[in-house]
Motif scaffolding. Sequence first.
Motif, PDB file in Angstrom:
ATOM      1  N   MET A 198       0.847  -1.344   0.047  1.00 34.97           N
ATOM      2  CA  MET A 198      -0.002   0.179   0.014  1.00 34.97           C
ATOM      3  C   MET A 198       0.860   1.346   0.074  1.00 34.97           C
ATOM      4  N   SER A 199       2.060   1.180   0.308  1.00 35.71           N
ATOM      5  CA  SER A 199       2.756   2.497   0.606  1.00 35.71           C
ATOM      6  C   SER A 199       3.835   2.665  -0.494  1.00 35.71           C
ATOM      7  N   ASP A 200       3.784   1.783  -1.462  1.00 37.77           N
ATOM      8  CA  ASP A 200       4.282   1.886  -2.824  1.00 37.77           C
ATOM      9  C   ASP A 200       3.573   2.811  -3.793  1.00 37.77           C
ATOM     10  N   LEU A 201       4.135   4.050  -4.135  1.00 35.56           N
ATOM     11  CA  LEU A 201       3.449   4.913  -5.042  1.00 35.56           C
ATOM     12  C   LEU A 201       2.541   4.201  -6.366  1.00 35.56           C
ATOM     13  N   HIS A 202       3.586   3.367  -6.959  1.00 29.87           N
ATOM     14  CA  HIS A 202       2.959   2.598  -8.179  1.00 29.87           C
ATOM     15  C   HIS A 202       1.968   1.532  -8.012  1.00 29.87           C
ATOM     16  N   SER A 203       2.426   0.688  -7.062  1.00 32.27           N
ATOM     17  CA  SER A 203       1.654  -0.594  -7.043  1.00 32.27           C
ATOM     18  C   SER A 203       0.748  -0.518  -5.949  1.00 32.27           C
ATOM     19  N   SER A 204       0.400   0.296  -5.222  1.00 29.12           N
ATOM     20  CA  SER A 204      -0.648   0.310  -3.814  1.00 29.12           C
ATOM     21  C   SER A 204      -2.079  -0.168  -4.274  1.00 29.12           C
ATOM     22  N   PRO A 205      -2.372  -0.044  -5.679  1.00 28.47           N
ATOM     23  CA  PRO A 205      -3.720  -1.033  -5.554  1.00 28.47           C
ATOM     24  C   PRO A 205      -3.625  -2.360  -5.424  1.00 28.47           C
ATOM     25  N   ALA A 206      -2.512  -2.930  -5.086  1.00 30.76           N
ATOM     26  CA  ALA A 206      -2.414  -4.284  -4.738  1.00 30.76           C
ATOM     27  C   ALA A 206      -3.301  -4.654  -3.263  1.00 30.76           C
ATOM     28  N   ASP A 207      -3.128  -3.476  -2.651  1.00 37.05           N
ATOM     29  CA  ASP A 207      -3.862  -3.573  -1.307  1.00 37.05           C
ATOM     30  C   ASP A 207      -5.356  -3.181  -1.589  1.00 37.05           C
ATOM     31  N   PRO A 208      -6.569  -4.256  -1.231  1.00 39.14           N
ATOM     32  CA  PRO A 208      -7.903  -3.861  -1.539  1.00 39.14           C
ATOM     33  C   PRO A 208      -8.330  -2.467  -0.790  1.00 39.14           C
ATOM     34  N   LEU A 209      -7.425  -2.252   0.140  1.00 36.48           N
ATOM     35  CA  LEU A 209      -7.637  -1.020   1.267  1.00 36.48           C
ATOM     36  C   LEU A 209      -7.492   0.334   0.375  1.00 36.48           C
ATOM     37  N   PHE A 210      -6.608   0.064  -0.810  1.00 34.11           N
ATOM     38  CA  PHE A 210      -6.350   1.138  -1.382  1.00 34.11           C
ATOM     39  C   PHE A 210      -7.832   1.880  -1.952  1.00 34.11           C
ATOM     40  N   TYR A 211      -8.542   1.105  -2.337  1.00 34.40           N
ATOM     41  CA  TYR A 211     -10.031   1.769  -3.265  1.00 34.40           C
ATOM     42  C   TYR A 211     -10.948   2.436  -1.979  1.00 34.40           C
ATOM     43  N   LEU A 212     -10.784   1.959  -0.679  1.00 32.58           N
ATOM     44  CA  LEU A 212     -11.488   2.385   0.405  1.00 32.58           C
ATOM     45  C   LEU A 212     -10.825   3.971   0.544  1.00 32.58           C
ATOM     46  N   HIS A 213      -9.528   3.702   0.834  1.00 31.22           N
ATOM     47  CA  HIS A 213      -8.927   5.089   1.032  1.00 31.22           C
ATOM     48  C   HIS A 213      -9.168   6.283   0.171  1.00 31.22           C
ATOM     49  N   HIS A 214      -9.122   5.888  -1.281  1.00 29.43           N
ATOM     50  CA  HIS A 214      -9.244   6.879  -2.033  1.00 29.43           C
ATOM     51  C   HIS A 214     -10.870   7.370  -2.224  1.00 29.43           C
ATOM     52  N   ALA A 215     -11.605   6.328  -1.857  1.00 37.73           N
ATOM     53  CA  ALA A 215     -13.052   6.546  -1.983  1.00 37.73           C
ATOM     54  C   ALA A 215     -13.238   7.824  -1.015  1.00 37.73           C
ATOM     55  N   ASN A 216     -12.485   7.710   0.048  1.00 38.37           N
ATOM     56  CA  ASN A 216     -12.615   8.813   1.273  1.00 38.37           C
ATOM     57  C   ASN A 216     -11.830   9.836   0.873  1.00 38.37           C
ATOM     58  N   LEU A 217     -10.896  10.022  -0.054  1.00 36.12           N
ATOM     59  CA  LEU A 217     -10.332  11.299  -0.135  1.00 36.12           C
ATOM     60  C   LEU A 217     -11.307  11.685  -1.482  1.00 36.12           C
ATOM     61  N   ASP A 218     -11.966  10.893  -2.108  1.00 34.31           N
ATOM     62  CA  ASP A 218     -12.836  11.404  -3.275  1.00 34.31           C
ATOM     63  C   ASP A 218     -14.153  11.994  -2.512  1.00 34.31           C
ATOM     64  N   ARG A 219     -14.454  11.556  -1.339  1.00 34.68           N
ATOM     65  CA  ARG A 219     -15.540  12.214  -0.325  1.00 34.68           C
ATOM     66  C   ARG A 219     -15.133  13.406   0.074  1.00 34.68           C
ATOM     67  N   VAL A 220     -13.915  13.686   0.588  1.00 40.03           N
ATOM     68  CA  VAL A 220     -13.414  14.755   1.060  1.00 40.03           C
ATOM     69  C   VAL A 220     -13.347  15.999  -0.195  1.00 40.03           C
ATOM     70  N   TRP A 221     -12.943  15.498  -1.211  1.00 37.88           N
ATOM     71  CA  TRP A 221     -13.134  16.419  -2.606  1.00 37.88           C
ATOM     72  C   TRP A 221     -14.497  16.872  -2.677  1.00 37.88           C
ATOM     73  N   TRP A 222     -15.375  15.670  -2.754  1.00 33.63           N
ATOM     74  CA  TRP A 222     -16.920  16.243  -2.690  1.00 33.63           C
ATOM     75  C   TRP A 222     -17.402  17.393  -1.735  1.00 33.63           C
ATOM     76  N   MET A 223     -16.778  16.967  -0.387  1.00 31.34           N
ATOM     77  CA  MET A 223     -17.105  17.940   0.752  1.00 31.34           C
ATOM     78  C   MET A 223     -16.603  19.425   0.234  1.00 31.34           C
ATOM     79  N   TRP A 224     -15.398  19.490  -0.280  1.00 31.55           N
ATOM     80  CA  TRP A 224     -14.808  20.934  -0.885  1.00 31.55           C
ATOM     81  C   TRP A 224     -15.829  21.460  -1.766  1.00 31.55           C
ATOM     82  N   GLN A 225     -16.073  20.635  -2.936  1.00 36.84           N
ATOM     83  CA  GLN A 225     -16.892  21.012  -4.037  1.00 36.84           C
ATOM     84  C   GLN A 225     -18.198  21.502  -3.417  1.00 36.84           C
TER      85      GLN A 225
END
Length: 283
Positions: A198-225
């Motif tokens: 998960m900590s590797d910039l390139h291959s982090s989607p190896a960990d299924p947690l990647f998608y939950l983390h980025h979904a929360n980042l997307d949520r924060v962006w939507w909060m900002w919008q």
Amino acid sequence: RSIKPLERVNYLKAVQCLQNKTENSGLCGARSRFDDFQGLHICLTDQVHGVGQFLPWHRWFLHVYEKALRDECNYTGHIPYWDWTKDADPAHPEAFLSSKIFDPIEGFGNLPLVQGPLSSGVFANYQLIFGMGPYPNLTSHPLERGFNATWLPGLTETMVKRTLSNTTFEAFRIELEGWRIHRPKIHNSGHNIIGGDMSDLHSSPADPLFYLHHANLDRVWWMWQSADKQNRLYQISGRSTQNDSYHNVTLDTTLPTGTFEQQPVTIRQVMDIENQPLCYTYD
């Protein structure tokens, strides 16, 4: 936390389904549909990080991943988001380790104190084909994690509020992403606290947690919008590439999608999550 135990299990089963479906991307070495998504991220890493399209591209990436879960694995829900602010207390790192996200039955398996393979959860024995680092680095290995508590301050409610306080998209994106900044920001902290793949910039989607983390980042962006939709819903800016030869991105900038789309996808198409082609929202 807000989704029911059966919904959690159904999501995990859908991810396992993708891990067992044959690849169709043509990416060298990919074996499964799950590999297809990791391989695409590896290939495009330098085009979608440290640039203006960082958030729009990852929003699109989540959309096509969820579409695959639905269309190919009969999943009927959405990608859950992981609100790590509920778990991150720098004064009590043990609270993070006891999060339900790491539950061996309803969650994503344990977070080892020292980097190494998982010892619990449905992904404990899953073998990855892509190694850490730039593509194509082919090396079969188990999914690894390793708790790094130094990144806890980047996942607190205070840090989210600080990120949301920025009034321009570019300032917001830079604060959120933490590109080449070796101190905690909400994007880099979510990757580095998990460690391992998960900590590797390139291959982090190896960990299924990647998608939950980025979904929360997307949520924060939507909060900002959503805080100022009139001015922020379609606000975009930033450099188009990491190198010196760049232009400023616009709503008409085309996102790199590899072989995943037959038609071009522009930034404009992913700015409003509540309308086509995305059609979702956050609670």
